[in-house]
Design an enzyme around this catalytic site. Structure first.
Site, PDB file in Angstrom:
ATOM      1  N   HIS A  92      55.161  61.126  38.199  1.00  0.00           N
ATOM      2  CA  HIS A  92      54.383  60.136  37.468  1.00  0.00           C
ATOM      3  C   HIS A  92      53.017  59.947  38.124  1.00  0.00           C
ATOM      4  O   HIS A  92      52.660  60.697  39.047  1.00  0.00           O
ATOM      5  CB  HIS A  92      55.155  58.819  37.350  1.00  0.00           C
ATOM      6  CG  HIS A  92      55.585  58.243  38.684  1.00  0.00           C
ATOM      7  ND1 HIS A  92      54.686  57.850  39.649  1.00  0.00           N
ATOM      8  CD2 HIS A  92      56.817  58.019  39.207  1.00  0.00           C
ATOM      9  CE1 HIS A  92      55.327  57.381  40.688  1.00  0.00           C
ATOM     10  NE2 HIS A  92      56.639  57.486  40.469  1.00  0.00           N
ATOM     11  N   HIS A 143      52.643  59.916  42.016  1.00  0.00           N
ATOM     12  CA  HIS A 143      52.682  61.239  42.659  1.00  0.00           C
ATOM     13  C   HIS A 143      51.350  61.967  42.470  1.00  0.00           C
ATOM     14  O   HIS A 143      50.818  62.589  43.386  1.00  0.00           O
ATOM     15  CB  HIS A 143      53.797  62.111  42.063  1.00  0.00           C
ATOM     16  CG  HIS A 143      55.155  61.474  42.112  1.00  0.00           C
ATOM     17  ND1 HIS A 143      55.860  61.162  40.980  1.00  0.00           N
ATOM     18  CD2 HIS A 143      55.923  61.086  43.153  1.00  0.00           C
ATOM     19  CE1 HIS A 143      57.017  60.617  41.322  1.00  0.00           C
ATOM     20  NE2 HIS A 143      57.079  60.550  42.642  1.00  0.00           N
ATOM     21  N   CYS A 192      65.896  52.900  48.864  1.00  0.00           N
ATOM     22  CA  CYS A 192      64.990  53.231  49.977  1.00  0.00           C
ATOM     23  C   CYS A 192      65.642  54.235  50.921  1.00  0.00           C
ATOM     24  O   CYS A 192      64.965  54.855  51.737  1.00  0.00           O
ATOM     25  CB  CYS A 192      64.657  52.006  50.821  1.00  0.00           C
ATOM     26  SG  CYS A 192      63.577  50.816  50.048  1.00  0.00           S
TER      27      CYS A 192
HETATM   28 ZN   LIG Z   1      64.640  49.530  48.423  1.00  0.00          ZN
END
Ligand SMILES: [Zn+2]
Length: 509
Positions: A17, A20, A128
């Site tokens: 997207h 990037h 994450c």
């Molecule tokens: Zn996270």
């Protein structure tokens, strides 16, 4: 020493997207610019294919993580190609030579006594792929980035003695005030260290998708260490039969977004110190592009898809917009409407029109040959020291500042030709010498700005330079008044009007 620039490697669990595209084009502008300066450049981008987020995304689709990587990595390669990005290598962390090199480096870190077995319990964000410290968690036990609830996880891990690098890291920061740029990010980076460093997990046990720990194959390396090491491992196998480490290590600059600052600003240099490798010269942390979906446009709807924009407007327009609309290093809003406005007002009206009207006047008043006269001093003055100043700004990764300096000259040339009004002067043959000077000054000015803009907008500047007979692209050619007076060729509009049928695009709802 060569110039070595990297982008982050991108997770293959989603489609490419704007974010990037932003990091990648930024690194490409630097790489192209340094090549124009005659530097030996290595520019790396790639995909991060291990870890839980990838494994989970694959499972959801009922395919293996490798299949997911094989399907999505080419889309990131396609994005680079679409945006005229000139990376020298595309690393995939599933490349066997990468995996072998990760094992080799981390085995060394282990053997040097920086690793021990321990038990970890903490709040973990699967998106994450990271445990969060208490100060990072926001209300409701949520991840501050993903706003999802964190999971309590407990497991046997190998730990990396990050705490042992507290002092070396403090020294790195105090001895290198520009190690992290822009300066506004230094405090954020330092705050991770100033809180006091705790040891971090180096491995995960209950996950299979990763690089196996060589001294204990029940474990795989925690994905962040595997991923960070891509910057190092790529040099060992990017060119067959050659090891580029000697020429390009340490990296000149890592370009990355602020959400992965902690890993790059703390874990990464500590890991390199543990492996007795020199640390990178600089991190450059850029901000987020915030999508303003209310500012729609007819051609793009409310979606900013880099592929679609490049298809309709050309990659150059997007490459320009990135550093023009938002000051590189800060967060800022982007929108389809904002994009179209800049396309029309700056690219088409200021630069494109200046080019076409200048060439048209040379054709009309001088039969297509630029007069071989000394250009006016007032134009020469505008370009004095400009190339050096652009170089200095790009050395500091000030992509918006360098672009602004160049664009100031584009605007100056527009005002100047308006004031001079050569179209009026040309009516009286007595003004012939003056018209000669104006035309020469215009074409030289265009040549200068186009050489300097070339790293940002390679295709359109290339067309203009070709039309004015300038074959060189190196910055040593960016000396005002130095080019021979050429024949000018034809030039189609650099930034034509884009007509689109009003049909809504798929995904534009
Ligand atoms: Zn996270």
């Amino acid at each position: 020493m060569g110039y070595y620039v990297t982008t982050p490697i991108y997770y293959v669990n989603g489609a490419p997207h704007m974010g990037h595209a932003y990091s990648t084009v930024a690194a490409d502008v630097l790489a192209r610019h340094m090549r124009q300066r005659g530097e030996s450049v290595f520019f790396l981008t790639g995909t991060d294919e291990h870890g839980e987020p990838v494994a989970e995304a694959a499972e959801k689709e009922g395919i293996t993580p490798r299949e997911l990587g094989d399907r999505n990595a080419p889309r990131f390669q396609e994005l680079a190609k679409t945006l005229e990005v000139t990376n020298d290598f595309f690393i995939r962390t599933t490349d066997p030579p990468h995996m072998a090199a990760v094992q080799e480096v981390l085995q060394r870190v282990h053997d040097a006594g920086h690793v021990y077995m321990g038990e970890y319990e903490g709040l973990y964000c699967p998106r994450c792929a990271d445990f969060k410290t208490e100060t990072e968690v926001i209300e409701g036990n949520k991840c501050p980035i993903h706003l999802i609830e964190l999971e309590v996880q407990k497991e046997e891990n190998y730990f990396f003695r990050l705490s042992a690098f507290q002092e070396p890291l403090e020294r790195l920061y105090s001895e290198n005030p520009e190690w992290v740029l822009p300066k506004s990010r230094v405090n954020e980076a330092r705050s991770f260290i100033d809180q006091g460093l705790r040891d971090v997990s180096l491995s995960r046990k209950n996950i299979k998708w990763g690089v196996p720990v060589p001294w204990d194959p029940e474990h795989v390396f925690y994905v962040w260490f595997d991923a960070l090491l891509n910057y190092y491992t790529a040099l060992t196998y990017a060119r067959e039969g050659e090891d580029l480490t000697g020429e390009f290590w340490p990296p000149t600059v890592h370009v990355l977004a602020k959400d992965i600052l902690k890993f790059h600003a703390v874990y990464w240099p500590a890991l390199l110190m543990a492996a007795e490798l020199p640390v990178p010269e600089r991190l450059y942390i850029h901000g987020f592009l915030l999508m303003d979906e209310h500012k729609m446009s007819k051609s793009l709807g409310n979606v900013m898809d880099p592929f679609r924009i490049a298809e309709l407007y050309g990659a150059d327009a997007l490459r320009f917009y990135f550093f023009r609309e938002v000051v590189f290093g800060s967060d800022g809003s982007v929108s389809p409407e904002g994009f179209e406005t800049r396309y029309t007002s700056e690219l088409a009206n200021e630069y494109g029109n200046l080019a076409s009207r200048s060439l048209a006047m040379v054709a009309r008043y001088r039969d297509g040959t630029v007069p071989d006269v000394v250009p006016p001093a007032e134009v020469a003055e505008q370009f004095e020291g400009l190339a050096d100043s652009v170089c200095a700004r790009l050395d500091a990764v000030d992509l918006s500042g360098a672009l602004e300096e160049i664009w100031t000259r584009v605007r100056w040339l527009n005002r100047w030709v308006q004031d001079q009004a050569p179209w009026t002067l040309a009516k009286d043959p007595a003004n012939s010498a003056q018209v000669d000077g104006i035309l020469r000054g215009l074409v030289e000015g265009l040549r200068m700005v186009s050489l300097l803009l070339h790293a940002y907008m390679p295709a359109t500047t290339g067309r203009l330079l070709a039309a004015i007979g300038e074959e060189r692209r190196e910055l040593s050619a960016a000396v005002f008044g130095e080019a021979p007076a050429p024949e000018v060729g034809e030039l189609d509009p650099l930034f034509p009007r884009v007509e689109v049928d009003a049909e809504p695009k798929p995904g534009a709802e």
